[in-house]
Design a protein around this motif. Structure first.
Motif, short mmCIF file in Angstrom:
data_model
loop_
_atom_site.label_atom_id
_atom_site.label_comp_id
_atom_site.label_asym_id
_atom_site.label_seq_id
_atom_site.Cartn_x
_atom_site.Cartn_y
_atom_site.Cartn_z
N LEU A 117 0.86 -1.19 0.00
CA LEU A 117 0.00 0.00 0.00
C LEU A 117 0.89 1.23 0.00
CD1 LEU A 117 -2.84 1.26 0.16
CD2 LEU A 117 -2.61 1.22 2.65
N PHE A 118 0.73 2.06 -1.05
CA PHE A 118 1.57 3.24 -1.23
C PHE A 118 0.78 4.52 -0.98
CE2 PHE A 118 3.19 -0.07 -4.04
CZ PHE A 118 4.55 -0.04 -3.80
N GLU A 119 1.40 5.47 -0.33
CA GLU A 119 0.89 6.84 -0.28
C GLU A 119 1.48 7.58 -1.48
OE1 GLU A 119 0.67 10.66 2.80
OE2 GLU A 119 2.22 9.12 3.06
N VAL A 120 0.70 8.52 -2.04
CA VAL A 120 1.20 9.23 -3.22
C VAL A 120 1.27 10.72 -2.99
CG1 VAL A 120 0.30 7.47 -4.79
CG2 VAL A 120 -1.08 9.50 -4.29
N SER A 121 2.11 11.36 -3.78
CA SER A 121 2.24 12.81 -3.73
C SER A 121 0.92 13.47 -4.13
CB SER A 121 3.35 13.24 -4.69
OG SER A 121 3.44 14.64 -4.77
N GLY A 122 0.53 14.48 -3.39
CA GLY A 122 -0.71 15.19 -3.69
C GLY A 122 -1.92 14.63 -2.99
N GLY A 123 -1.75 13.54 -2.25
CA GLY A 123 -2.86 12.95 -1.51
C GLY A 123 -3.46 11.75 -2.20
N GLY A 124 -3.73 10.72 -1.44
CA GLY A 124 -4.31 9.51 -1.99
C GLY A 124 -3.37 8.33 -1.82
N SER A 125 -3.78 7.19 -2.38
CA SER A 125 -3.00 5.97 -2.22
C SER A 125 -3.29 5.01 -3.36
CB SER A 125 -3.33 5.30 -0.88
OG SER A 125 -4.70 4.93 -0.82
N PHE A 126 -2.39 4.05 -3.53
CA PHE A 126 -2.68 2.93 -4.42
C PHE A 126 -2.10 1.66 -3.83
CE2 PHE A 126 1.42 4.32 -6.19
CZ PHE A 126 2.07 3.13 -6.51
N ARG A 127 -2.74 0.56 -4.18
CA ARG A 127 -2.33 -0.74 -3.68
C ARG A 127 -1.93 -1.63 -4.85
NH1 ARG A 127 -6.56 -4.82 -3.71
NH2 ARG A 127 -5.49 -4.96 -5.70
N THR A 128 -0.88 -2.41 -4.66
CA THR A 128 -0.50 -3.37 -5.68
C THR A 128 -0.41 -4.77 -5.08
OG1 THR A 128 1.90 -3.12 -5.37
CG2 THR A 128 0.84 -1.65 -6.95
N ASN A 129 -0.72 -5.76 -5.91
CA ASN A 129 -0.55 -7.16 -5.55
C ASN A 129 0.41 -7.80 -6.54
OD1 ASN A 129 -2.36 -7.50 -3.31
ND2 ASN A 129 -4.06 -7.35 -4.75
N GLU A 130 1.40 -8.51 -6.03
CA GLU A 130 2.30 -9.32 -6.85
C GLU A 130 2.17 -10.75 -6.35
OE1 GLU A 130 4.26 -8.67 -9.42
OE2 GLU A 130 3.88 -6.51 -9.56
#
Length: 398
Positions: A232-245
């Motif tokens: 789970l990543f936080e991103v610049s400018g607000g918000g997040s994204f999640r990745t599955n490997e």
């Protein structure tokens, strides 16, 4: 003026890209080298290339203008730097590198030499990413605040054969490659549409329990026993994204191994194995056909004899209606494609950038943003999910 290319690593994917480089009017002579000389000789003979070269060092000493790296995934960083320092443009298979230091060295070499570097991340031209990128450009999402990118490919579906092919007798040592150190298919599909970058991450790894010597920490060249991982990543400018490997997963990766979801204040997009939907506050639109790539090659084609049947879909898929083929050279019209139509665009991006002196789509700085978050995520997983800062090298100058 056409430029020459030296292909380094004549394995399974090298042949597909050699064919496209050969067809492109911006490319001249193509040479090949491999640690197993017979593979380079077979590639040159099969496609009528200019010839073989004895080694990577010898390739750097030739007059070729560019190097295309299709070597083992953990070798790309140092080889790219050496090629750049030798005065060669570089096209690299994924990932860019396996450490922050290797990543920084590539960017520094690009800055100092002024040469072209591009990482061939297929998800940048995945139909879902292209579609989401168009929606972002049109502000249809409103403010994006969350996204997901999955690369779900079970080891049983072709990867055992692929690692045996590339790893020789000690293939199990390298088949344990950490999932989060191969993150660009999931991360690149998200950041290829969302104009932001990761700033921090917390990740969880799942220890493998198959017991067959793959993902065994005592055998692994990388000391790795994670076969699945989530970040789970936080991103610049607000918000997040999640990745599955995922490498142990009950999922038909031959149908769609990379899939994405985006959520904004005004609209959202979701994708599963066989369907894709655009949604807003008024309803749902099925956009599956718009994103469906049409095969351009038979899975039984003789050129795929050395590729496991379960992996062949990645080599035969053509473009989807969402792709704009008008920018591609006419020589690609009936050429084999792959990875949901991305191969044609990646090759054309690199060739165009070298010939015009422009920045390619997935340049060194973009490549770092697609690669480095996974490197940090793997370390987070090793530290039981500790939240870590993701360094950023910024955007390309100019």
């Amino acid at each position: 003026m056409p430029f020459s290319i030296g292909i380094v690593g004549a394995g399974q994917f090298a042949g597909q890209f050699a064919k496209l480089f050969q067809l492109h009017p911006g490319v001249g002579d193509i040479y090949a080298t491999d640690l197993i000389p017979e593979r380079a000789e077979k590639l040159v003979a099969a496609q009528g290339l200019a010839g073989t070269v004895g080694s990577f060092d010898e390739m750097l000493a030739t007059g070729v203008d560019a190097i295309a790296l299709f070597t083992q995934r953990w070798t790309h960083g140092p080889l790219a730097v050496r090629a750049l320092r030798a005065g060669k443009h570089v096209y690299s298979a994924v990932p860019m590198a396996v450490s922050e230091e290797e990543t920084a060295a590539i960017i520094e070499a690009v800055k100092e030499t002024g040469l072209t570097y591009m990482m061939g991340e297929t998800s940048h031209y995945n139909p879902a990413t292209v579609y989401a990128r168009e929606k972002v450009a049109g502000n249809d999402f409103g403010r994006l605040f969350y996204a997901e990118g999955d690369y779900v490919h079970d080891m049983d579906l072709g990867f055992y054969d692929a690692y045996r092919y590339s790893g020789g007798e000690k293939w199990k040592e390298t088949a344990s490659y950490p999932p989060l150190l191969y993150p660009t298919h999931s991360i690149g599909g998200v950041l290829g549409a969302w104009r932001t970058h990761a700033t921090s991450v917390s990740a969880v790894g799942v220890t493998d329990d198959r017991g067959d010597g793959v993902f065994d920490r005592e055998i692994s060249q990388f000391g790795n026993d994670f076969s699945n991982a989530t970040a789970l990543f936080e991103v610049s400018g607000g918000g997040s994204f999640r990745t599955n490997e995922f490498r142990r997963v009950g999922y038909p990766s031959h149908i769609r191994e990379s899939r994405f979801r985006f959520f904004g204040t005004e609209g959202s997009f979701e994708q599963l194995a066989t369907v894709s939907f655009w949604q807003d506050k008024t309803g749902v639109q099925d956009v599956s056909e718009h994103l469906q790539a049409v095969p351009t090659l038979s899975a039984d084609d003789p050129s795929l004899d050395n590729v496991a049947p379960a992996l062949r879909d990645a080599f035969i898929s053509g473009t989807a209606p969402v792709h704009d083929r008008s920018r591609l050279p006419r020589e690609f019209a009936h050429a084999p494609n792959g990875h949901e139509g991305s191969h044609h665009f990646l090759v054309d991006d690199f060739v165009t950038a070298v010939n015009e002196g422009s920045l390619p789509s997935v340049n060194a700085w973009v490549s770092a943003r697609y690669t480095l978050p996974g490197i940090v995520a793997h370390e987070s997983a090793r530290r039981d999910g500790e939240r870590l800062t993701v360094p950023d090298f910024g955007e390309a100058p100019g």
